[in-house]
Design an enzyme around this catalytic site. Structure first.
Site, mmCIF file in Angstrom:
data_model
loop_
_atom_site.group_PDB
_atom_site.id
_atom_site.type_symbol
_atom_site.label_atom_id
_atom_site.label_comp_id
_atom_site.label_asym_id
_atom_site.label_seq_id
_atom_site.Cartn_x
_atom_site.Cartn_y
_atom_site.Cartn_z
ATOM 1 N N ARG A 118 32.698 55.280 56.600
ATOM 2 C CA ARG A 118 33.474 55.646 55.781
ATOM 3 C C ARG A 118 33.520 56.787 54.889
ATOM 4 O O ARG A 118 33.937 58.295 54.648
ATOM 5 C CB ARG A 118 34.894 54.725 54.900
ATOM 6 N N TYR A 163 49.576 62.799 53.369
ATOM 7 C CA TYR A 163 48.177 63.834 54.475
ATOM 8 C C TYR A 163 48.956 65.052 55.027
ATOM 9 O O TYR A 163 48.047 65.261 55.252
ATOM 10 C CB TYR A 163 48.661 62.525 55.689
#
Length: 397
Positions: A81, A220
């Site tokens: 990640r 987002y």
């Protein structure tokens, strides 16, 4: 009823267990994870919370006889990640684990693993996918013929937030939620049939933008609407992966305390707020056949006429024993439809790259992404993505 959780060694798992404890008729929850070390900590703590919990590193054993399979795995862990959140910055692009180049890297690592897991699941079981990027992973599962639904916490988070601002119970708020996973807008917040969203606009983040758009963009959307500002911030800040890794270390230490029987407050900082509530509600509807409304990822099937039927979208759906059926909604205007169509095209190319591999497929997916869209950027990002992920992509070695 048996629920199997793939990726059950996650520090997030106790949040799910807290929700599963509200089920009637739950016989068994099996946590499945390749990491015995993590399971040896998370498993006993989860069992203190819910005695029906067991755990195993054997995937087939854990899946055997499951009625519902929850997939929440992370290929490469927080290290991968952190890579997703950093290598795009070298090209001046957003570093994020679910969108842009980082999101593509995660899709390439994740899709083959999820499909292997799903191939071992019984034909009658429902697969609930939490694993990001949820839209692409859910499309892969559906294309392979599985009974799968993608689930995200963005919609339920907005529902809870709007309910608090309106002074009502969350269940009284019905959102007009549209888009793709991690690309959604709230067009209305209905209470007793009336849209109450206009009454709380001034108390939302950036109310002027909300008024101009005529809807509330999800978190987002900032990667699209404020791309350069976000990149500048990311270049001088720790990655979210680094922050989560530090939180996870603390949580695992807490979980090791045999006196701990309830989820600690720190878990709220781990991310995934309200996932357990969303999961419990969705699974309840699948089993009870109650046609309750949930925001889920499902096939388009003409809901958005500007997308192919096989695309996966995120909208409100009535959920019963046969799965979700998208609720009718007002047409989507060009402000949203253009971006939805562009990202959906990228997702189709991303899935093709995840399934078949190849540098050119990766390059084409990146070139199609609206956060990239330039040959030199796509070329440079492709090289960096493949270099960072060669350990997970046999075809890239």
């Amino acid at each position: 009823m048996k629920i199997s959780v793939v990726g059950g060694g996650s520090t997030y798992t106790p949040e799910l267990i807290d929700g599963f404890g509200r089920f009637n008729g739950l016989d068994e929850v099996v946590l499945i994870d390749p990491s015995h070390e993590r399971l040896s900590v998370v498993g006993p703590f989860a069992k203190r919370m819910l005695p029906a919990v067991s755990w195993t590193t054997d995937l087939d054993e854990g899946l055997d006889g499951a009625d519902v399979v929850v997939i929440q795995l992370r290929v490469g862990g927080q290290g991968a990640r952190i890579s997703d959140e950093t290598f795009p910055l070298e090209c001046g692009c957003v570093g994020q684990e679910t969108t842009g180049a980082g999101g593509l890297a995660k899709a390439l690592r994740t899709v083959p693993v999820v499909l292997d897991v799903a191939s071992r699941v019984g034909n009658d079981a429902w697969i609930i996918d939490f694993t990001n990027p949820v839209g692409i992973v859910t499309r892969a599962l559906l294309d392979a013929g599985h009974r799968a639904i993608g689930l995200c916490n963005v919609a339920i988070g907005f529902q809870r937030r709007f309910a608090a601002l309106l002074g009502v119970e969350p269940g009284e708020v019905l959102l007009d939620h549209i888009g793709l996973n991690h690309l959604t807008w709230e067009r209305a917040a209905y209470v007793d049939g009336m849209d109450r969203l206009p009454s709380i606009v001034d108390r939302l983040d950036d109310p002027e933008m909300v008024r101009r758009l005529g809807c509330v963009p999800s978190y987002y959307l900032r990667y699209f609407y404020e791309h350069d500002k976000v990149v500048a911030q990311q270049r001088v800040s720790p990655t979210r992966g680094e922050q989560v890794a530090a939180i996870e270390a603390q949580l695992l230490e807490m979980y090791s305390d045999r006196a701990l029987t309830e989820k600690p407050a720190l878990l709220g900082q781990r991310g995934g707020a309200f996932y357990s509530e969303a999961a419990v509600g969705l699974i309840s509807s699948l089993l009870a056949d109650d046609d309750a409304i949930h925001a889920v990822n499902l096939r388009n099937h003409g809901h958005f006429p500007f997308l192919p039927d096989e695309a996966v979208i995120e909208v409100n759906a009535a959920v019963g024993a046969d799965g979700p059926t998208a609720l009718p909604g007002a047409p989507v205007g060009p402000m949203q439809s253009g971006l939805i169509a562009s990202v959906a095209a990228y997702e189709e190319l991303a899935l093709d790259a995840a399934l078949r591999g190849g540098r050119d497929r990766v390059y084409r997916a990146l070139l199609a992404h609206p956060l990239v869209g330039q040959h030199d950027l796509a070329d440079g990002l492709t090289d960096r993505l493949l270099a960072a992920n060669s350990a997970y992509l046999a075809w890239a070695r």
